[in-house]
Design a protein around this motif. Structure first.
Motif, PDB file in Angstrom:
ATOM      1  N   ARG A 114       0.903  -1.272  -0.085  1.00 40.10           N
ATOM      2  CA  ARG A 114       0.143   0.123  -0.122  1.00 40.10           C
ATOM      3  C   ARG A 114       0.887   1.187   0.012  1.00 40.10           C
ATOM      4  O   ARG A 114       0.442   2.284  -0.477  1.00 40.10           O
ATOM      5  CB  ARG A 114      -1.010  -0.170   1.301  1.00 40.10           C
ATOM      6  CG  ARG A 114      -1.862  -1.089   1.203  1.00 40.10           C
ATOM      7  CD  ARG A 114      -2.666  -1.093   2.394  1.00 40.10           C
ATOM      8  NE  ARG A 114      -3.774  -0.039   2.209  1.00 40.10           N
ATOM      9  CZ  ARG A 114      -4.602   0.009   3.294  1.00 40.10           C
ATOM     10  NH1 ARG A 114      -5.101  -0.835   4.051  1.00 40.10           N
ATOM     11  NH2 ARG A 114      -5.814   1.025   3.183  1.00 40.10           N
ATOM     12  N   ASN A 115       2.099   1.357   0.493  1.00 45.60           N
ATOM     13  CA  ASN A 115       3.073   2.392   0.614  1.00 45.60           C
ATOM     14  C   ASN A 115       3.628   2.281  -0.655  1.00 45.60           C
ATOM     15  O   ASN A 115       4.608   3.502  -0.661  1.00 45.60           O
ATOM     16  CB  ASN A 115       3.801   2.488   1.896  1.00 45.60           C
ATOM     17  CG  ASN A 115       2.734   2.402   3.009  1.00 45.60           C
ATOM     18  OD1 ASN A 115       1.976   3.141   3.145  1.00 45.60           O
ATOM     19  ND2 ASN A 115       3.312   1.669   4.332  1.00 45.60           N
ATOM     20  N   PRO A 153       5.194   3.475  -4.088  1.00 44.53           N
ATOM     21  CA  PRO A 153       4.699   4.510  -4.960  1.00 44.53           C
ATOM     22  C   PRO A 153       3.672   4.309  -6.044  1.00 44.53           C
ATOM     23  O   PRO A 153       3.099   5.033  -6.955  1.00 44.53           O
ATOM     24  CB  PRO A 153       5.909   5.174  -5.525  1.00 44.53           C
ATOM     25  CG  PRO A 153       7.111   4.697  -4.584  1.00 44.53           C
ATOM     26  CD  PRO A 153       6.479   3.374  -3.923  1.00 44.53           C
ATOM     27  N   LYS A 154       3.907   3.000  -6.776  1.00 47.20           N
ATOM     28  CA  LYS A 154       3.013   2.398  -7.669  1.00 47.20           C
ATOM     29  C   LYS A 154       1.824   2.008  -7.411  1.00 47.20           C
ATOM     30  O   LYS A 154       1.118   1.581  -8.088  1.00 47.20           O
ATOM     31  CB  LYS A 154       3.787   1.613  -8.566  1.00 47.20           C
ATOM     32  CG  LYS A 154       5.300   2.106  -9.133  1.00 47.20           C
ATOM     33  CD  LYS A 154       5.976   0.944 -10.146  1.00 47.20           C
ATOM     34  CE  LYS A 154       7.158   1.469 -10.692  1.00 47.20           C
ATOM     35  NZ  LYS A 154       7.841   0.590 -11.291  1.00 47.20           N
ATOM     36  N   SER A 155       1.423   2.182  -6.074  1.00 47.28           N
ATOM     37  CA  SER A 155       0.177   1.228  -5.524  1.00 47.28           C
ATOM     38  C   SER A 155      -1.025   2.061  -6.268  1.00 47.28           C
ATOM     39  O   SER A 155      -2.035   1.348  -6.212  1.00 47.28           O
ATOM     40  CB  SER A 155       0.204   1.514  -4.106  1.00 47.28           C
ATOM     41  OG  SER A 155       0.113   2.687  -3.729  1.00 47.28           O
ATOM     42  N   ASP A 156      -1.128   3.105  -6.709  1.00 39.16           N
ATOM     43  CA  ASP A 156      -2.296   3.720  -7.528  1.00 39.16           C
ATOM     44  C   ASP A 156      -2.969   2.881  -8.400  1.00 39.16           C
ATOM     45  O   ASP A 156      -4.093   3.008  -8.832  1.00 39.16           O
ATOM     46  CB  ASP A 156      -1.888   5.048  -8.115  1.00 39.16           C
ATOM     47  CG  ASP A 156      -1.925   6.060  -6.850  1.00 39.16           C
ATOM     48  OD1 ASP A 156      -2.267   6.042  -5.701  1.00 39.16           O
ATOM     49  OD2 ASP A 156      -1.459   7.257  -7.164  1.00 39.16           O
ATOM     50  N   ALA A 157      -2.005   2.075  -9.132  1.00 42.85           N
ATOM     51  CA  ALA A 157      -2.282   1.435 -10.334  1.00 42.85           C
ATOM     52  C   ALA A 157      -3.450  -0.106  -9.588  1.00 42.85           C
ATOM     53  O   ALA A 157      -3.877  -0.690 -10.360  1.00 42.85           O
ATOM     54  CB  ALA A 157      -1.351   0.674 -11.000  1.00 42.85           C
ATOM     55  N   ARG A 183      -5.681   0.368  -7.312  1.00 40.12           N
ATOM     56  CA  ARG A 183      -6.954   1.022  -7.097  1.00 40.12           C
ATOM     57  C   ARG A 183      -8.206   0.381  -7.954  1.00 40.12           C
ATOM     58  O   ARG A 183      -8.088   0.452  -9.226  1.00 40.12           O
ATOM     59  CB  ARG A 183      -7.154   2.557  -6.843  1.00 40.12           C
ATOM     60  CG  ARG A 183      -5.973   2.997  -5.731  1.00 40.12           C
ATOM     61  CD  ARG A 183      -6.152   4.635  -5.883  1.00 40.12           C
ATOM     62  NE  ARG A 183      -5.159   5.071  -4.583  1.00 40.12           N
ATOM     63  CZ  ARG A 183      -4.898   6.367  -4.560  1.00 40.12           C
ATOM     64  NH1 ARG A 183      -5.606   7.193  -5.418  1.00 40.12           N
ATOM     65  NH2 ARG A 183      -4.293   6.746  -3.529  1.00 40.12           N
ATOM     66  N   ARG A 184      -9.279   0.006  -7.274  1.00 42.72           N
ATOM     67  CA  ARG A 184     -10.230  -0.720  -8.143  1.00 42.72           C
ATOM     68  C   ARG A 184     -11.450   0.033  -7.354  1.00 42.72           C
ATOM     69  O   ARG A 184     -11.669   0.256  -6.164  1.00 42.72           O
ATOM     70  CB  ARG A 184     -10.524  -1.865  -8.265  1.00 42.72           C
ATOM     71  CG  ARG A 184      -9.379  -2.679  -8.862  1.00 42.72           C
ATOM     72  CD  ARG A 184      -9.193  -2.513 -10.566  1.00 42.72           C
ATOM     73  NE  ARG A 184      -8.379  -3.253 -11.033  1.00 42.72           N
ATOM     74  CZ  ARG A 184      -7.089  -2.538 -11.415  1.00 42.72           C
ATOM     75  NH1 ARG A 184      -6.733  -1.592 -10.630  1.00 42.72           N
ATOM     76  NH2 ARG A 184      -6.202  -3.495 -12.076  1.00 42.72           N
ATOM     77  N   SER A 185     -12.694   0.112  -8.167  1.00 40.71           N
ATOM     78  CA  SER A 185     -14.205   0.231  -7.438  1.00 40.71           C
ATOM     79  C   SER A 185     -14.721  -1.049  -7.372  1.00 40.71           C
ATOM     80  O   SER A 185     -14.712  -1.804  -8.179  1.00 40.71           O
ATOM     81  CB  SER A 185     -14.884   1.129  -8.393  1.00 40.71           C
ATOM     82  OG  SER A 185     -14.535   2.468  -8.502  1.00 40.71           O
ATOM     83  N   GLU A 191     -13.857   2.798  -3.426  1.00 38.21           N
ATOM     84  CA  GLU A 191     -12.675   2.735  -3.884  1.00 38.21           C
ATOM     85  C   GLU A 191     -11.813   1.737  -2.913  1.00 38.21           C
ATOM     86  O   GLU A 191     -11.614   1.848  -1.539  1.00 38.21           O
ATOM     87  CB  GLU A 191     -11.826   4.023  -4.000  1.00 38.21           C
ATOM     88  CG  GLU A 191     -10.536   3.814  -4.449  1.00 38.21           C
ATOM     89  CD  GLU A 191      -9.702   5.035  -4.889  1.00 38.21           C
ATOM     90  OE1 GLU A 191      -8.973   5.378  -3.715  1.00 38.21           O
ATOM     91  OE2 GLU A 191      -9.988   5.666  -5.878  1.00 38.21           O
ATOM     92  N   THR A 234      -8.280  -1.336  -2.540  1.00 41.95           N
ATOM     93  CA  THR A 234      -6.926  -1.624  -3.444  1.00 41.95           C
ATOM     94  C   THR A 234      -6.825  -3.226  -3.261  1.00 41.95           C
ATOM     95  O   THR A 234      -7.198  -3.961  -2.543  1.00 41.95           O
ATOM     96  CB  THR A 234      -5.709  -1.019  -2.495  1.00 41.95           C
ATOM     97  OG1 THR A 234      -4.624  -1.464  -3.082  1.00 41.95           O
ATOM     98  CG2 THR A 234      -5.919  -1.453  -1.166  1.00 41.95           C
TER      99      THR A 234
END
Length: 277
Positions: A22-23, A25-29, A31-33, A39, A41
């Motif tokens: 989760r920490n 830097p690429k963890s934004d990829a 994210r899902r609904s 939202e 992860t």
């Protein structure tokens, strides 16, 4: 004591892995609904795969059984994670279920779902071969290995089919694992349950999602634990049940069945966040 150590190791590694992913830097990829539009992860997937695999391997009574757990858990988690990421692309979403992936293959397209199916199947075969068989004949041993591979891959697929609502796959895995948490190889199962228990609150609170990575790995490891304790008859019965459920999933919705059965619905909703108004 071994049971508690394995449980603790699985839980600790799962929590540590979740925080690390989760920490990143690429963890934004990741994210899902989810089904309610909240939202979440997919970090829960690799966290469960790593934690459950490590816990199971630590609790395994032999090196071969530990290797079987690592093979099934790591490979199933890895190919599941690949499908979680690549399978979200528009050209991949068109193929649904085994029939859809097979149809794409006939057209010359290898979907991420087909890669996952092959990877989980191969991991199940290797893991089952490492577990081995108590039968004396070569044909008998070969039959047991194939049956075990089917059970491992089938259990991985079953938990993946159930991972459509928060906490559902972990609850189902806990129910399947409970009988294996006593007696022979109990510490191995304890490691898996420790990892899943550590992640259940975040899953129910709709903070994380297991995805194919977590559900496949957890299911495959449960399949390993069962195969290691069962003979030919047990594997045949388990494989028949798994095949029946998989075939049924192509025709009916498990979610609709659960929603229409009061006691299943109550269990499914236990601990979950209330739906949005």
């Amino acid at each position: 004591m071994a049971f508690l150590r394995s449980f603790g190791i699985g839980a600790s590694i799962a929590r540590t892995t979740l925080a690390w992913v989760r920490n990143d830097p690429k963890s934004d990829a990741l994210r899902r609904s989810n089904f309610q539009g909240r939202e979440v992860t997919l970090a829960g997937g690799p966290a469960l795969a790593v934690g459950a695999t490590a816990g199971a391997a630590f609790g395994a009574p032999t090196a071969r059984l530990a290797a079987a757990a690592v093979t099934a858990g790591a490979v199933s988690g890895a190919v599941g994670f690949y499908d979680d990421i690549v399978g979200n692309r528009p050209e991949q979403k068109a193929a649904k279920g085994f029939a859809g992936h097979l149809g794409a293959l006939r057209e010359g397209r290898v979907t991420s779902g087909m890669a996952k199916i092959v990877g989980v199947g191969a991991a199940g075969l290797v893991a089952s071969a490492l577990i081995g068989s108590g039968r004396s004949s070569r044909r008998g041993r070969g039959t047991d290995i194939l049956l075990g591979a089917g059970v491992i891959a089938g259990t991985a697929n079953l938990l993946n089919l159930l991972d459509l609502r928060p906490g559902r796959a972990i609850k189902a895995g806990t129910i399947l694992g409970a009988p294996l948490a006593a007696g022979r190889n109990a510490a191995m199962t304890a490691g898996m349950l420790g990892a899943s228990s550590a992640l259940l609150p975040a899953d129910l609170n709709e903070e994380i999602m297991l995805g194919d990575s977590g559900a496949n790995a957890f299911g495959a490891l449960l399949g390993v634990a069962f195969t290691a304790r069962s003979g030919t008859a047990g594997r045949v019965v388990a494989l028949a049940a798994l095949a029946s459920l998989t075939a049924a999933s192509e025709k009916i919705s498990f979610t609709k069945v659960i929603s229409g059965t009061p006691w299943l619905r109550s269990l499914d909703e236990l601990g979950r966040r209330p739906p949005r108004a």
